[in-house]
Scaffold this motif. Structure first.
Motif, mmCIF file in Angstrom:
data_model
loop_
_atom_site.group_PDB
_atom_site.id
_atom_site.type_symbol
_atom_site.label_atom_id
_atom_site.label_comp_id
_atom_site.label_asym_id
_atom_site.label_seq_id
_atom_site.Cartn_x
_atom_site.Cartn_y
_atom_site.Cartn_z
ATOM 1 N N ARG A 143 44.549 36.066 49.403
ATOM 2 C CA ARG A 143 43.892 36.511 48.176
ATOM 3 C C ARG A 143 44.148 35.519 47.053
ATOM 4 O O ARG A 143 45.290 35.164 46.775
ATOM 5 N N HIS B 259 56.555 39.538 54.986
ATOM 6 C CA HIS B 259 55.721 38.468 55.520
ATOM 7 C C HIS B 259 54.506 38.171 54.652
ATOM 8 O O HIS B 259 53.475 37.730 55.151
ATOM 9 N N SER B 260 54.619 38.460 53.374
ATOM 10 C CA SER B 260 53.547 38.091 52.469
ATOM 11 C C SER B 260 54.103 37.116 51.434
ATOM 12 O O SER B 260 55.236 37.247 50.990
ATOM 13 N N ARG B 261 53.257 36.140 51.088
ATOM 14 C CA ARG B 261 53.673 35.030 50.244
ATOM 15 C C ARG B 261 53.106 35.187 48.833
ATOM 16 O O ARG B 261 51.953 35.568 48.668
ATOM 17 N N LYS C 140 48.212 35.719 46.885
ATOM 18 C CA LYS C 140 49.032 36.522 47.796
ATOM 19 C C LYS C 140 48.523 36.272 49.204
ATOM 20 O O LYS C 140 47.310 36.205 49.422
ATOM 21 N N GLN C 141 49.449 36.133 50.122
ATOM 22 C CA GLN C 141 49.020 35.841 51.483
ATOM 23 C C GLN C 141 49.913 36.568 52.479
ATOM 24 O O GLN C 141 51.098 36.279 52.615
ATOM 25 N N ALA C 142 49.333 37.547 53.169
ATOM 26 C CA ALA C 142 50.087 38.310 54.158
ATOM 27 C C ALA C 142 49.866 37.699 55.535
ATOM 28 O O ALA C 142 48.736 37.483 55.948
#
Lengths: 195, 535
Positions: A53, B171-173, A34-36
């Motif tokens: 993360r 805006h989270s992947r 997960k990447q914000a």
């Protein structure tokens, strides 16, 4: 395996490219991710950060909790310190020491650097200078990523693959210069470990 | 095996819409919603499928165009940031009365903590206001799945559906698994030719239909699986966690083993039976929701004479701002970590106008004329990069309220006797909501000077095409501004004196003048240069 990483810098310094490289590598390695990111107004020369993360089991929150980050990867020294409240007790800071000064009240750089002495695990060096030495001034961010690579728990070849995927559309030359930067950063980091 | 993609929440919604038979997406850029439409615009698949995706002039025109697409029986999506839903509120609320023909999903991206916004209003409240189903995904996969489901119930009950997300999800992947592609709907006109004619007699009937559907909406929300009741052994507490707040709750239980009963809420109207069960079996209830205390208020009720409810209203959760895992831990009473302090040496680094930004030269000549001769407090401004000129070293503008408010506030201020009254507005904001205000100014013969900062793009949201491009002088002329008082300037340093002189001339004119400062945004300019060089 779990790695919670705060990526920090100033808008335009390339932290999202670091995030994307690790992201592609993590997908190759079959990890959950997960990447914000920060978009919008703050990208105009303000401080930007991203929560990244990685885990081998499913991840709940998009945000890392304060005190839980395994690593802060920063392309600017003051920005590394801005997120110190996220770092865990045994966490690592990997940072560029070259200040990006776009505000009138930027603190004294030596005082700033002395703050890193209070953190047990730090890899800090002038990544802009290293990028200049290898004649790849735009790859400062990849040098910092390379320096973080020994602590990422991602196989280095897989990380290189991630970088190649990111720059795929830009051609062989750009891929190679970024990989070279990545290797240079890793070399510096491993050397520092020996000292 | 189904294809997995690494997508932002926004992108997951866009990909889902493409896969779910979308025929048209309509939007005005606004953080954090912009990337939905951008994704469709850049998608090869969307192009092959002929999905229309150009930007609209504002959220209201977008909403109405989407409704037209729905009228024709095809699936439409309309995307905006939360405050954009205020602009679109008229067609949004009335679309619930007309109902949908082809499926229609309205995506509102809320911005708790105001990362890039003027307020942190909660779109769930507007969904309830319009009496339509609201979906609130907790993760990117759910966002993807909900678009498919949203179109389904939109067509099943002939209702628009609101998909509410927040910045953090937008805006989270994360990895998202695709579903098989569904073809677009064929054109299919409404069977009832009066469905979209909201004459009072018809509207009254349609409204009754909408009210009658409310119980269906609750049933969907009870049974379709986006709302879930998780049993728990310890009934001293029950937790209701909505949307992304559910993740912050789970983050505090790494083994995912929560002792308390939990309701994961991702669909509204609220699942009554689930709430009833929790209310009956738990001693206290904690509500975790990102945004307003929408669920908490409903459960607490005006009299607040039931059992203990904890949340934003009672203080266990902060009243404002975005949630995070620590806030959830504190509300649960399990927070015990020691958090390092950020060294006091760290200075604020606020966003600022880019080096080489043409707005800098514009605000400089405005300052050069206004500051020595008039006291400050006369420049009404608007929403865009130039709002940053409120900050040092410029401190040029004195207001920023909503899209288009610069011109209209200047009118009122001039009516009240403020001289000179200056409005500063960007090109895209001008065609979004400034044109009608300019017409007011002409009809009112307001002695105001409107400066349109024309950087030929919608810069703040990342350089989307501006609806104003190539139209500004004609619009001003057409609205009735006298040609000799429409002045086009080049905002460059070498012309600062000349520009200041022209600005002063127009300030002296006792009527409406428009000064257009035209020079392309430095960001889009360098992006184009890069593309040309091919790297």
């Amino acid at each position: 395996m779990k790695k919670d990483i705060i990526l920090a810098g100033v808008g335009g310094q390339g932290i999202l490219s670091i995030a994307a490289s690790i992201g592609f590598a993590a997908v190759q390695a079959g990890l959950f991710l997960k990447q914000a990111e920060v978009h919008g107004m703050s990208q105009r020369g303000g401080d930007v950060m991203s929560h990244l993360r990685l885990s081998d089991s499913e991840i709940a929150s998009d945000l890392i909790a304060f005190g839980k980050a395994d690593m802060i990867i920063s392309v600017e020294p003051m920005e590394a310190l801005r997120y110190l409240n996220y770092l865990s007790d045994d966490g690592w800071i990997i940072t560029n020491t070259r200040p990006f000064i776009n505000i009138p009240n930027y603190p004294d750089i030596e005082l700033l650097k002395s703050e890193f002495k209070n953190v047990p695990n730090v890899v800090a060096f002038d990544a802009d200078e290293e990028a200049r030495i290898i004649k790849s001034p735009k790859s400062m961010n990849m040098i910092v990523l390379g320096a973080a690579s020994p602590y990422l728990d991602i196989d280095f070849e897989t990380l290189k693959k991630g970088v190649s995927i990111l720059f795929k559309s830009k051609g062989e030359a750009i891929i190679n210069s970024n990989i070279a930067a990545l290797e240079r950063g890793r070399e510096i980091s491993l050397l520092k470990e020996k000292v | 095996m189904a294809q997995k993609l690494l997508l932002l929440g926004d992108e997951a919604i866009a990909q889902a819409a493409i896969d779910a038979g979308l025929s048209g997406i309509y939007a005005y850029p606004g953080t954090p919603s912009t990337e939905i439409t951008e994704y469709v615009q850049k998608s090869k698949e969307a192009k092959e499928k002929g999905i229309r995706s150009n930007w609209s002039a504002n959220e209201k025109t977008a909403m109405e165009s989407a409704l037209g697409m729905s009228y024709a029986g095809k699936r439409a999506m309309v995307c905006m940031k939360h405050v954009g839903l205020n602009v679109a509120a008229d067609p949004f609320v009335n679309s619930a009365i007309t109902g949908a023909n082809g499926g229609i999903i309205v995506v509102a991206a809320d911005d708790p903590s105001m990362h890039s916004s003027q307020n942190e209003q909660d779109s769930r409240a507007l969904g309830k206001f319009a009496l339509i189903p609201v979906l609130e995904p907790s993760n990117q996969q759910e966002a993807y799945d909900m678009v498919h489901y949203g179109f389904e119930i939109s067509e099943k009950y002939h209702t628009p559906v609101l998909l509410r997300i927040t910045t953090r999800l937008a805006h989270s992947r994360a990895a998202v698994e695709r579903k098989p592609s569904i073809p677009q709907n064929e054109m299919n006109l409404p069977k009832n030719l009066r469905q979209f004619v909201l004459l009072p007699a018809i509207a009254r009937r349609q409204y009754k239909d909408l009210l009658a559907h409310q119980q269906d909406f609750v049933k969907e929300s009870e049974t379709k699986g986006f709302n879930k009741y998780y049993e728990g052994i310890d009934k001293s507490l029950g937790v209701i966690a909505s949307g992304i707040a559910y993740n912050y709750l789970m983050e505090n239980y790494p083994d995912r083993n929560i002792p308390y009963p939990v309701i994961k809420v991702s669909q509204y109207p609220l699942p009554k039976l689930m709430l009833e069960k929790m209310y009956n079996e738990c001693e206290k209830i904690l509500v975790l929701e990102d945004g307003y205390p929408v669920i908490e208020e409903l459960i607490r009720g005006a009299l607040d004479n039931g059992k203990k409810i904890m949340g934003r209203l009672s203080g266990e959760v902060p009243r404002d701002g975005e949630l995070n895992p620590i806030i959830a831990a504190k509300a649960l009473g399990i927070f015990k970590d020691i958090i390092k302090n950020v060294p006091s040496i760290v200075a604020q680094r606020p966003p600022s106008l880019c080096a080489g930004c043409p707005h800098i030269e514009s605000v400089k000549f405005i300052n050069a004329v206004l500051n020595p001769q008039y006291t400050k407090g006369r420049v009404f401004s608007d929403i865009g990069c130039y709002t940053l000129s409120a900050l040092p070293p410029y401190e040029t503008i004195n207001s920023c309220v909503d899209m288009g408010a610069s011109i209209t506030m200047a009118i009122g201020a001039a009516d009240a006797g403020i001289v000179p009254a200056v409005a500063v507005i960007g090109d895209s904001t001008f065609t979004h909501s400034g044109m009608t205000g300019l017409l007011d100014a002409v009809n009112n013969n307001s002695p105001i000077t409107v400066v349109i900062l024309d950087n030929s793009t919608t810069a703040m949201t990342g350089g989307q095409d501006s609806s104003a491009f190539g139209h500004l002088e004609n619009i001003c002329k057409g609205v009735g501004v006298k040609e000799e008082h429409i002045r086009v300037l080049d905002p460059v340093k070498s012309r600062e004196e000349e520009n200041a002189k022209i600005f002063q001339e127009e300030l002296n004119y006792n009527g409406i003048s428009v000064i257009i400062t035209r020079r392309e945004c430095i960001q889009t300019l360098s992006k184009k240069a890069k593309q040309k060089r091919g790297n």
